[in-house]
Design a protein around this motif. Structure first.
Motif, PDB file in Angstrom:
ATOM      1  N   ARG A 123       0.884  -1.365   0.087  1.00 51.25           N
ATOM      2  CA  ARG A 123       0.092   0.112  -0.043  1.00 51.25           C
ATOM      3  C   ARG A 123       0.687   1.298   0.245  1.00 51.25           C
ATOM      4  O   ARG A 123       0.639   2.246  -0.802  1.00 51.25           O
ATOM      5  CB  ARG A 123      -0.886  -0.209   1.192  1.00 51.25           C
ATOM      6  CG  ARG A 123      -2.032   1.106   1.208  1.00 51.25           C
ATOM      7  CD  ARG A 123      -2.485   1.371   2.420  1.00 51.25           C
ATOM      8  NE  ARG A 123      -3.111   2.415   2.572  1.00 51.25           N
ATOM      9  CZ  ARG A 123      -2.604   3.677   2.912  1.00 51.25           C
ATOM     10  NH1 ARG A 123      -1.268   3.729   3.218  1.00 51.25           N
ATOM     11  NH2 ARG A 123      -3.222   4.678   2.680  1.00 51.25           N
ATOM     12  N   GLU A 124       1.957   1.286   0.803  1.00 49.80           N
ATOM     13  CA  GLU A 124       2.775   2.332   0.952  1.00 49.80           C
ATOM     14  C   GLU A 124       3.532   2.674  -0.372  1.00 49.80           C
ATOM     15  O   GLU A 124       3.754   3.642  -0.817  1.00 49.80           O
ATOM     16  CB  GLU A 124       3.688   2.410   2.025  1.00 49.80           C
ATOM     17  CG  GLU A 124       3.007   2.449   3.280  1.00 49.80           C
ATOM     18  CD  GLU A 124       3.879   1.923   4.736  1.00 49.80           C
ATOM     19  OE1 GLU A 124       5.059   1.744   4.371  1.00 49.80           O
ATOM     20  OE2 GLU A 124       3.143   1.753   5.718  1.00 49.80           O
ATOM     21  N   THR A 125       3.967   1.438  -0.887  1.00 47.50           N
ATOM     22  CA  THR A 125       4.698   1.548  -2.331  1.00 47.50           C
ATOM     23  C   THR A 125       3.804   2.151  -3.351  1.00 47.50           C
ATOM     24  O   THR A 125       4.097   3.012  -4.084  1.00 47.50           O
ATOM     25  CB  THR A 125       5.160   0.283  -2.903  1.00 47.50           C
ATOM     26  OG1 THR A 125       5.841  -0.349  -1.659  1.00 47.50           O
ATOM     27  CG2 THR A 125       6.020   0.238  -4.153  1.00 47.50           C
ATOM     28  N   ILE A 126       2.581   1.719  -3.188  1.00 45.25           N
ATOM     29  CA  ILE A 126       1.544   2.184  -4.121  1.00 45.25           C
ATOM     30  C   ILE A 126       1.449   3.760  -4.143  1.00 45.25           C
ATOM     31  O   ILE A 126       1.144   4.467  -5.100  1.00 45.25           O
ATOM     32  CB  ILE A 126       0.248   1.342  -4.224  1.00 45.25           C
ATOM     33  CG1 ILE A 126       0.327  -0.086  -4.969  1.00 45.25           C
ATOM     34  CG2 ILE A 126      -0.959   2.007  -5.133  1.00 45.25           C
ATOM     35  CD1 ILE A 126      -0.670  -0.940  -4.534  1.00 45.25           C
ATOM     36  N   ALA A 127       1.178   4.031  -3.162  1.00 51.58           N
ATOM     37  CA  ALA A 127       0.939   5.487  -2.677  1.00 51.58           C
ATOM     38  C   ALA A 127       1.935   6.484  -3.168  1.00 51.58           C
ATOM     39  O   ALA A 127       1.929   7.309  -3.506  1.00 51.58           O
ATOM     40  CB  ALA A 127       0.732   5.754  -1.129  1.00 51.58           C
ATOM     41  N   GLY A 128       3.361   5.765  -3.113  1.00 51.54           N
ATOM     42  CA  GLY A 128       4.389   6.645  -3.364  1.00 51.54           C
ATOM     43  C   GLY A 128       4.821   6.637  -4.940  1.00 51.54           C
ATOM     44  O   GLY A 128       4.985   7.538  -5.475  1.00 51.54           O
ATOM     45  N   ALA A 129       4.400   5.412  -5.534  1.00 55.30           N
ATOM     46  CA  ALA A 129       4.905   5.284  -6.908  1.00 55.30           C
ATOM     47  C   ALA A 129       4.011   5.258  -7.872  1.00 55.30           C
ATOM     48  O   ALA A 129       4.222   5.674  -9.083  1.00 55.30           O
ATOM     49  CB  ALA A 129       5.357   3.736  -7.107  1.00 55.30           C
ATOM     50  N   LEU A 130       2.543   5.299  -7.814  1.00 56.03           N
ATOM     51  CA  LEU A 130       1.468   5.223  -8.693  1.00 56.03           C
ATOM     52  C   LEU A 130       0.806   6.591  -9.106  1.00 56.03           C
ATOM     53  O   LEU A 130      -0.039   6.804 -10.120  1.00 56.03           O
ATOM     54  CB  LEU A 130       0.679   4.159  -8.661  1.00 56.03           C
ATOM     55  CG  LEU A 130       1.302   2.680  -8.828  1.00 56.03           C
ATOM     56  CD1 LEU A 130       0.359   1.575  -8.754  1.00 56.03           C
ATOM     57  CD2 LEU A 130       1.874   2.680 -10.244  1.00 56.03           C
ATOM     58  N   GLY A 131       0.740   7.447  -7.926  1.00 50.13           N
ATOM     59  CA  GLY A 131       0.048   8.625  -8.142  1.00 50.13           C
ATOM     60  C   GLY A 131      -1.555   8.379  -8.130  1.00 50.13           C
ATOM     61  O   GLY A 131      -2.280   9.107  -8.898  1.00 50.13           O
ATOM     62  N   VAL A 132      -1.768   7.254  -7.302  1.00 48.58           N
ATOM     63  CA  VAL A 132      -3.399   7.181  -7.303  1.00 48.58           C
ATOM     64  C   VAL A 132      -3.821   7.327  -5.969  1.00 48.58           C
ATOM     65  O   VAL A 132      -3.116   7.550  -4.975  1.00 48.58           O
ATOM     66  CB  VAL A 132      -3.634   5.543  -7.595  1.00 48.58           C
ATOM     67  CG1 VAL A 132      -3.319   5.182  -9.005  1.00 48.58           C
ATOM     68  CG2 VAL A 132      -2.730   4.874  -6.582  1.00 48.58           C
TER      69      VAL A 132
END
Ligand code: ZN
Length: 128
Positions: A32-41
């Motif tokens: 979740r943290e990776t997604i929040a940082g990497a994907l701009g979603v």
């Protein structure tokens, strides 16, 4: 005569739901943290309780049609072994979670009979 099946179906964005259990919760938190940082979603908090049609813990993020081509291939490669549902946001949430659904990993049996057909405004991407 108008055949409803030939009408174009409008997609107002997508959800991804990432499922986890007590054993995989830490991995889900990290992803979740990776997604929040990497994907701009737009990423929501982990939901440890069943919610709506989702019978097991999950977290959700929302993305636009324009982001699909970046987000979905990224998830294919980086989902950390977690099961993921990707579904469109049309005007029929029941179809979105069944016939239009895409699964990465193993499908989770959703409680479709508990669903309302339409979405609340906060379930759509902010920009669409
Ligand atoms: Zn959803």
């Amino acid at each position: 005569m108008t055949d409803p099946d030939t009408q174009p179906i409008k997609i107002d964005g997508y959800h991804a739901h990432v499922y986890y259990d007590t054993e995989t919760r830490r991995r889900a938190q990290r992803l979740r943290e990776t997604i929040a940082g990497a994907l701009g979603v737009e990423v929501r908090e982990l939901s440890d309780e069943p919610r709506g049609p989702h019978p097991v813990p999950q977290f959700r993020f929302t993305f636009t049609a324009a982001q699909f081509e970046n987000v979905v291939p990224w998830l294919m490669l980086n989902r950390e072994g977690l099961d993921v549902l990707v579904h469109p946001l049309t005007d029929n949430s029941y179809d979105d979670h069944s016939r239009y659904a895409v699964w990465l990993g193993s499908p989770v049996a959703l409680k479709l009979n508990t669903m309302r057909r339409t979405y609340r405004a906060e379930q759509y991407p902010t920009a669409r």
